[in-house]
Design a protein around this motif. Structure first.
Motif, PDB file in Angstrom:
ATOM      1  N   SER A 130      -7.310   2.212  -3.242  1.00 51.30           N
ATOM      2  CA  SER A 130      -7.401   1.601  -1.912  1.00 51.30           C
ATOM      3  C   SER A 130      -8.802   1.681  -1.311  1.00 51.30           C
ATOM      4  CB  SER A 130      -6.400   2.259  -0.955  1.00 51.30           C
ATOM      5  OG  SER A 130      -6.738   3.621  -0.746  1.00 51.30           O
ATOM      6  N   ARG A 154       0.852  -1.193   0.000  1.00 42.46           N
ATOM      7  CA  ARG A 154       0.000   0.000   0.000  1.00 42.46           C
ATOM      8  C   ARG A 154       0.883   1.236   0.000  1.00 42.46           C
ATOM      9  NH1 ARG A 154      -2.611   4.128   2.250  1.00 42.46           N
ATOM     10  NH2 ARG A 154      -4.877   4.284   2.014  1.00 42.46           N
ATOM     11  N   PHE A 169      -2.949   0.366  -3.807  1.00 46.09           N
ATOM     12  CA  PHE A 169      -2.280  -0.902  -3.572  1.00 46.09           C
ATOM     13  C   PHE A 169      -1.578  -1.281  -4.873  1.00 46.09           C
ATOM     14  CE2 PHE A 169      -5.306  -1.165  -0.077  1.00 46.09           C
ATOM     15  CZ  PHE A 169      -4.505  -1.676   0.939  1.00 46.09           C
ATOM     16  N   ASP A 207     -11.561   3.823   2.893  1.00 45.67           N
ATOM     17  CA  ASP A 207     -10.153   3.762   2.497  1.00 45.67           C
ATOM     18  C   ASP A 207      -9.474   2.661   3.315  1.00 45.67           C
ATOM     19  OD1 ASP A 207      -7.762   4.311   1.325  1.00 45.67           O
ATOM     20  OD2 ASP A 207      -7.395   6.178   2.389  1.00 45.67           O
TER      21      ASP A 207
END
Length: 208
Positions: A149, A127, A136, A157
């Motif tokens: 994400s 991430r 990601f 998130d």
């Protein structure tokens, strides 16, 4: 679903099941995009943040564009009024959906640097934050796949802690995703948003 409705489903399934059966039959002759846009407007009228976010994400998943969402809000002005439309836009801004950025609305996307290619090990999922957006990254050989994400359910998130091995699990409602393919593998039915990506001169670039 609100906490109160969830309670009633458990406490009086005999009565509440008829209500949900009725709702399932409504809109069966509408395409999914239109049906969810109408649901977005009803949530704006009721000013329910959780419901609005849920149905907005559904509408976007069904192919509705941000411009179509804004058009629907503006066309509902006679019944919503300016105050509720402003409330809805505030919700959208709080969600931080990049596609609603004015530049993106007018097709002004660009390739953005999101990291160094060689810092990613082959097979690694990581991430990162880039240009105010959570991502990601998954490397496979010489290619890198880039996912937003945010969970497609309600836009949560997902943090670094959501990643266990190759599985991403949203902490809010336990939607789980295969971090390699982006497909939802548990609870939900919508994949992660994938961004166009490429590797140029040792840097990973993603487009939005």
């Amino acid at each position: 679903m609100s906490d109160a409705l969830a309670y009633l489903v458990k406490a009086r399934p005999d009565a509440v099941s008829h209500y949900f059966a009725f709702l399932k039959q409504c809109g069966t002759h509408l395409d999914p995009k239109t049906r969810n846009l109408i649901s977005v407007i009803t949530k704006v009228d009721a000013q329910t943040p959780r419901g609005f976010r849920q149905y907005l994400n559904r509408a976007l998943r069904e192919g509705c564009t941000p411009m179509e969402v804004l058009d629907a809000l503006l066309m509902a002005f006679p019944t919503l009024g300016l105050a509720k439309i402003v409330w809805a836009v505030d919700q959208i801004l709080e969600m931080g959906i990049p596609e609603f950025d004015p530049a993106a609305l007018h097709g002004q996307t660009e390739w953005r640097d999101v990291g160094e290619f060689k810092s990613l090990k082959d097979g690694e999922v990581r991430r990162t934050e880039a240009h105010g957006r959570g991502l990601f990254l998954y490397r496979q050989g010489r290619t890198v796949t880039v996912y937003d994400s945010r969970c497609p359910h309600q836009g949560t998130d997902m943090p670094e802690l959501a990643l266990k091995g190759q599985t991403l699990t949203c902490p809010k409602h336990d939607w789980a995703f295969d971090a390699h393919t982006g497909q939802c593998i548990k609870t939900g039915n919508s994949p992660l948003k994938r961004l166009a990506s490429k590797v140029v001169k040792g840097r990973v670039l993603a487009q939005w």
